[in-house]
Enzyme design. Sequence first.
Site, PDB file in Angstrom:
ATOM      1  N   ASP A   1      -9.884  -6.977  -3.138  1.00 58.17           N
ATOM      2  CA  ASP A   1      -9.302  -5.767  -3.694  1.00 58.17           C
ATOM      3  C   ASP A   1      -7.992  -5.489  -2.941  1.00 58.17           C
ATOM      4  OD1 ASP A   1      -8.804  -3.555  -5.217  1.00 58.17           O
ATOM      5  OD2 ASP A   1     -10.759  -2.638  -4.948  1.00 58.17           O
TER       6      ASP A   1
HETATM    7  C1  BGC Z   1      -8.694  -0.895  -7.044  1.00 54.57           C
HETATM    8  C2  BGC Z   1      -8.978  -2.012  -8.013  1.00 54.57           C
HETATM    9  C3  BGC Z   1      -7.725  -2.421  -8.712  1.00 54.57           C
HETATM   10  C4  BGC Z   1      -6.693  -2.804  -7.682  1.00 54.57           C
HETATM   11  C5  BGC Z   1      -5.391  -3.275  -8.267  1.00 54.57           C
HETATM   12  C6  BGC Z   1      -7.521  -1.186  -6.149  1.00 54.57           C
HETATM   13  O1  BGC Z   1      -7.136  -0.064  -5.433  1.00 54.57           O
HETATM   14  O2  BGC Z   1      -9.851  -0.674  -6.264  1.00 54.57           O
HETATM   15  O3  BGC Z   1      -9.974  -1.630  -8.916  1.00 54.57           O
HETATM   16  O4  BGC Z   1      -7.992  -3.477  -9.579  1.00 54.57           O
HETATM   17  O5  BGC Z   1      -6.428  -1.682  -6.872  1.00 54.57           O
HETATM   18  O6  BGC Z   1      -4.669  -2.239  -8.810  1.00 54.57           O
END
Ligand code: BGC
Length: 782
Positions: free
Chosen positions: A312
Site C-alpha cells: 500500500d
Molecule cells: C490506500 C489504498 C490505495 C492507495 C493508492 C492508499 O492510501 O490505502 O487503498 O489504493 O492509497 O492510492
Amino acid sequence: MPWNSCQRRLKLLVIVAILSALVIIALSEPVLAQAPEPVGPPVALPHSSLTDPAIETRVEALLKQMTLEEKVGQLAQYSSGAPTGPSAGNADYPNMIARGEVGSLFNLDSARAANEYQRIAVEKSRLHIPLLFGLDVIHGYRTTFPVPLALASTWDPSIVEKAARIAAQESSAAGVRWVFSPMVDIVRDPRWGRIVEGAGEDPYLGSVMARAYVRGYQGKSLNDKESVAACVKHFVGYGAVEGGRDYNTAEISEHTLREIYLPPFYAAIREGSASLMSSFNALNGLPATANPFTLTQILRKEWGFPGLVVSDWTSVGELVAHGIARDKAAAAQKAMAAGVDMDMVSDSYHPHLADLVRSGKVSPARLDAAVRDVLRVKFALGLFENPFADESREIKGALPTERVEAARLAAERSFVLLKNSVAGSRPILPLTSESGTIALIGPLADDARNMLGPWSGRGRPEDVVTLKTALEQRVGADKIRFAKGGELQTASDAEIQKAIETAKQADVVLLALGEEADTQSGEAASRAYLNLPGRQEELLEKVAATGKPVVLLLFCGRPLTLPWAFEHVPAIVAAWFPGIQAGPALVRVLFGDVPPSGKLVVSWPRTIGQIPVYYNTLSTGRPAGGTDLTHPPLNSVEKYLSRYIDEQNSPQFPFGFGLPYSSLEYSQAHVDSAKLSASDNGIHATASASVKNTGSRAVEEIVQLYIRLTGTSMEEPVRKLVGFKRISLAPGESQTVSFPLGAEAFSLWDMQNKLRVEPSHVQLWISPDSSRGLPAELEIVE
Ligand code: BGC
C-alpha cells in the site's frame, strides 16, 4: 556412546514416532478432497491469462536480458498527479523512466499524460519495457456508481460486474490498465471510514461481490484492450483495525482470519485477480506488508497466487515507524522477504534493493520472482504489443446513455428502506401524485459533489443529477419548496428557521442529510461519533416538530447512530452516496416506479457502545437471546447473561434488513434430507421456502439463506449466510425459492485450521434478514 544406551535411545525414538503417527491419524479426520468455497488449495484461474505458458517463456527471455538495476526498476512504483496519501515528493520521473528505474506510475488523469510517459518507457529505456499505469477506480472511473457499500447493498453481483466493466472500459481508455479494487476487507466497525469501500461484514456476500468485481474488470481476457487488472486489497485484516481507527493494529486469530477475513480474498484470486495489495496494519504483531505467513504461506503456497503483490501507499517505508525496521533498507529487505513485489511510493526498493541483493540480504531468486510477477501482468495485459492508450476512446462530451442507465439501476437497487410508518391511512412511502407540495430540505438535496462519494475516480459533479433537479423534473418546480437548512458542518439560526418555515408550507418533507463524502467517509475518515455532523440533527428535530410527515434520506458511507430519528421520524431511507444518478434513482424509488430492494450489508448499531455489533457472532456460554434485558428486575439467570445493562444487544437494524413497500410472508424453511454424511464429498441437499407477496405492490426481494452448525469442534456463528436470491413478486404472487447446498455451506475451519465438514446438527433459515424465521433442522453424521 555405549551400545545399550544407543539401543535405549533408538527404542525411545521408535515409540515417539509411533505415538506421533497415532496422534496424527487421530487428528486428521477426512479433509475435503475437493476444495470447497470459501478457501482451499490452489485452483485453476479461469479468467486469468497469467498462467499462460507462452507468457512465462517471454518473461524468462526478458528477465535474462535485465541488469540488476533494471530488475529493481520494475519493482518501483510512484504517484504522479494528485496524491492519494501523505505527499511523496516529486522525483524526476521522465529521466528515471528512461533509465528503466520505474515499473509503474499511478494517479495520472488522462490518456495523453499516460502516453507521454509511456513513450519514454518504450522508446528511450534500454529494454523498452512498458509502464503499468494504475489508479484507484473504486466505484467507477468517470461514470460514477454508488459507493461499494451501496453496490453491495444491491445484493446483485450482475450490477457490480457491470459497474466494474464500465469502469474498466473508461479506465483503459485513459491508459489505466490497473485498478486498485476491489477492496474486500470485512468490516465490523463502522467507525472505520473505509467501511464505505467494501461489501460490509459478511464473508460470503463479500466473496460473491469480490468475484463480480474481478470478472467485470478483467473481462474474458486481460489482453482485451478494454480490460484492466484488478488489485484485491488490503491483505489482510485492515478492516479489523482496533477502535475503527485508520491504520491501526489488528489482532485476529488464525481461525477467525480463515473463517471471516480471508474468504473474499481467496474468492477474488480464484476469479483470477491479477494483483493484490498488502495492507498498512500490523496483524498479530507483524505489519501486513512484512508478513510472510499471509503473503507467502497463505497467498503463494496455499492458494498458488501467480500475480503481482504491491504494497500500500508507503507501507514498505512505514515498517520503520512500525518499529520492525531501522531504516528503509531494512524495510525493503523485510517486505521483499515477506513477498511484496512492488513498492508503492515509499522509495525503499529503488535506492536500496540492488545493494541488498549484492550483499546477499535479498536473494537473486527472490528478486527474480518479484520481477516475474510484474512482467507477467504486463505481458498478460498485452502492454508490450499495445503500450499506448487510444486517446479517441476517452469520453469527450456527455456520458453514453447506456452507462448512465447502468448507474441509475445500480443506485435504485442500493437504497435500503429502513422505516416506513403509516401516516393517516397509508405508509408515507411511496409518494404519489396526491402527496401534495413537497418541502425539500437539507444540505445534500442539491449537492452534486457529495453524491459522487469518496474515491470517485475521475467522476465529475457536472455529471450528477441531484435530488432537487430530478424532483423538479418529476413533479414540477411549482410543487417544490426548497431550503438548504445550512451546510453539512455548520448552519445559522436563520437557515434553520427558514427550513422550518419551508416545511410548514408543504404537505410532506424530504430531508436530505448525511456525511461529507470526502472528509467524513473513506480513507483517513474514522469517526468516534456516528451522528449527523454539524447542526443537522437539530434541523431534523425542528423540522419534524412542525408535525409534517418527514422522509429522512441519509447520504452516508456507514450506518449512523440516530436513535431519536429511528424513534420519531416516520420514514427513513439509507441512500448512501449514490453516484451520478442520485436524483433520478431516488425519485423513482420514492414514487414507487421501482420498489426499494436494497438490504443492509452491515448491522446498523443503536449506539457506538455496541460496536462491534455483527450478525455472525459466536454464541457465548451465556447467550442473551433477542429479548430486551435493559429493564430490571431481572431474574438471576437473566442478570448473568452476556449483555449490556443499559442497551439492548440487538442492533437498530440487523444485517440483511430492508423493507419493501409491500408485505411478505415467508414459510418455514424445508430441507429435502434429514441426514447427510460428513465424509461424502458429494454432500448435497436442497433447502426451500415459499415467499408470498401479501401486499398490494410489486416487490423485489432478496431471500437469504443462513445456517448454524452445533456439535462442532470449534464454535460456529449463531448464523451465517450461505446463499441468497433476488426474486420479483407481483401482488398476491408466491414463489418457492430453492437453494442447493453443497459441502461448502457446511464446512468450517477446525482446530487444526483445516477446512472440512464435521458431524454436526444444522439449523437452517430462509428469511428476509439475519434475525428472523424458524429454522429447519438436519443432521450431518460421520
Ligand atoms: C490506500 C489504498 C490505495 C492507495 C493508492 C492508499 O492510501 O490505502 O487503498 O489504493 O492509497 O492510492
